[in-house]
Design a protein around this motif. Sequence first.
Motif, PDB file in Angstrom:
ATOM      1  N   LEU A 168      79.014  76.979  22.090  1.00 49.34           N
ATOM      2  CA  LEU A 168      79.472  78.125  21.311  1.00 49.34           C
ATOM      3  C   LEU A 168      80.970  78.313  21.457  1.00 49.34           C
ATOM      4  N   TYR A 187      67.145  82.597  15.352  1.00 45.29           N
ATOM      5  CA  TYR A 187      67.440  83.360  16.555  1.00 45.29           C
ATOM      6  C   TYR A 187      68.755  84.125  16.403  1.00 45.29           C
ATOM      7  N   ALA A 201      79.028  77.415  16.311  1.00 45.09           N
ATOM      8  CA  ALA A 201      78.034  76.974  17.291  1.00 45.09           C
ATOM      9  C   ALA A 201      77.437  75.656  16.829  1.00 45.09           C
ATOM     10  N   ILE A 220      72.203  85.557  17.951  1.00 44.35           N
ATOM     11  CA  ILE A 220      73.128  85.034  18.955  1.00 44.35           C
ATOM     12  C   ILE A 220      73.965  86.132  19.601  1.00 44.35           C
ATOM     13  N   TYR A 276      75.251  77.249  26.398  1.00 44.13           N
ATOM     14  CA  TYR A 276      74.150  78.188  26.612  1.00 44.13           C
ATOM     15  C   TYR A 276      72.838  77.433  26.696  1.00 44.13           C
ATOM     16  N   GLN A 282      75.586  85.947  12.528  1.00 46.73           N
ATOM     17  CA  GLN A 282      75.531  85.685  13.966  1.00 46.73           C
ATOM     18  C   GLN A 282      74.111  85.274  14.387  1.00 46.73           C
ATOM     19  N   GLN A 283      73.591  84.303  13.650  1.00 49.33           N
ATOM     20  CA  GLN A 283      72.263  83.764  13.910  1.00 49.33           C
ATOM     21  C   GLN A 283      72.298  82.245  13.799  1.00 49.33           C
ATOM     22  N   TYR A 284      71.332  81.592  14.444  1.00 46.05           N
ATOM     23  CA  TYR A 284      71.174  80.155  14.275  1.00 46.05           C
ATOM     24  C   TYR A 284      69.704  79.839  14.038  1.00 46.05           C
ATOM     25  N   PHE A 344      73.930  77.156  11.690  1.00 42.93           N
ATOM     26  CA  PHE A 344      74.538  78.356  12.266  1.00 42.93           C
ATOM     27  C   PHE A 344      75.082  79.218  11.140  1.00 42.93           C
TER      28      PHE A 344
END
Length: 264
Positions: A129, A107, A119, A109, A140, A92-94, A87
């Motif tokens: 999250l 991806y 996350a 988020i 999620y 703000q991506q994983y 993460f």
Amino acid sequence: MKASSLFILLFIIHFNVSGQFVVTDSIKVSNIDKVSVDRQGAIYLGDDSGNVDKYNTQLELTDRFSPVQKGKIGILEAWNPLRVFVFYQQLQQYAFLDRFLVTANRYDIKEISSYVGLATVSLDNNLWLIDLAKFGLIKYNINYAQIEIERPFDLILNPNNYEITHIREYQNLLFISDKKSGILIFDNLGNYLRTIKTVGISYFNFLGDKIYFKIDNRLIIKGLYDDSQSELKLEPEVDQVVIFKNSAFFLTKKWLKKANLSDY
């Protein structure tokens, strides 16, 4: 790990509280602030640019992942070596990495929350999250692209005085560390159960039915389902500790050191 083996290991640790651990291997590191271990004993190190290196149990580098888009890692979870989770808080991506750290499925988020603090991957391969925009916990569903669980933190954490540092699901329980209050424990539906009240926890991990974490220069090992507790004195420069079977890995700002606990 069998209960008898775990007892022996904890006795070894407790017996050597005042002694020096015996380092058997070490490698030099730089700018590493995340460490994880998979179920086969491989060690994963994440640096402050988002790179991930994988080492075998002899601390030999086997694989390396270097992202095109650099970013600081918020969580590195490698327990499932076929699906290593990363993460990137700033971006703000994983991402999910394969066993060779070659294929990276990345991806965004931001469609889930306007700001996610941390996350992690759940045991059913979805996401937990920390939604700081709504100050709560979210589960999620990746396949259906929808929120399954939402739980507010208002009655659990002080919204004006908290610092969430780590999150992981283990044995159908969800654990979240807050430096100001301790480790919060939830069931797999996101219902709050209790708190291990210890301030200053930055990272925690698990060993059988035990949870362990570093406080000052001590490694605390507590029972998840009983009141047992052991301690291991650490060198002042140790930042994080990971234990796998009879080996302990100590991360400092300059070194990753391995100690064979069975040799104590």
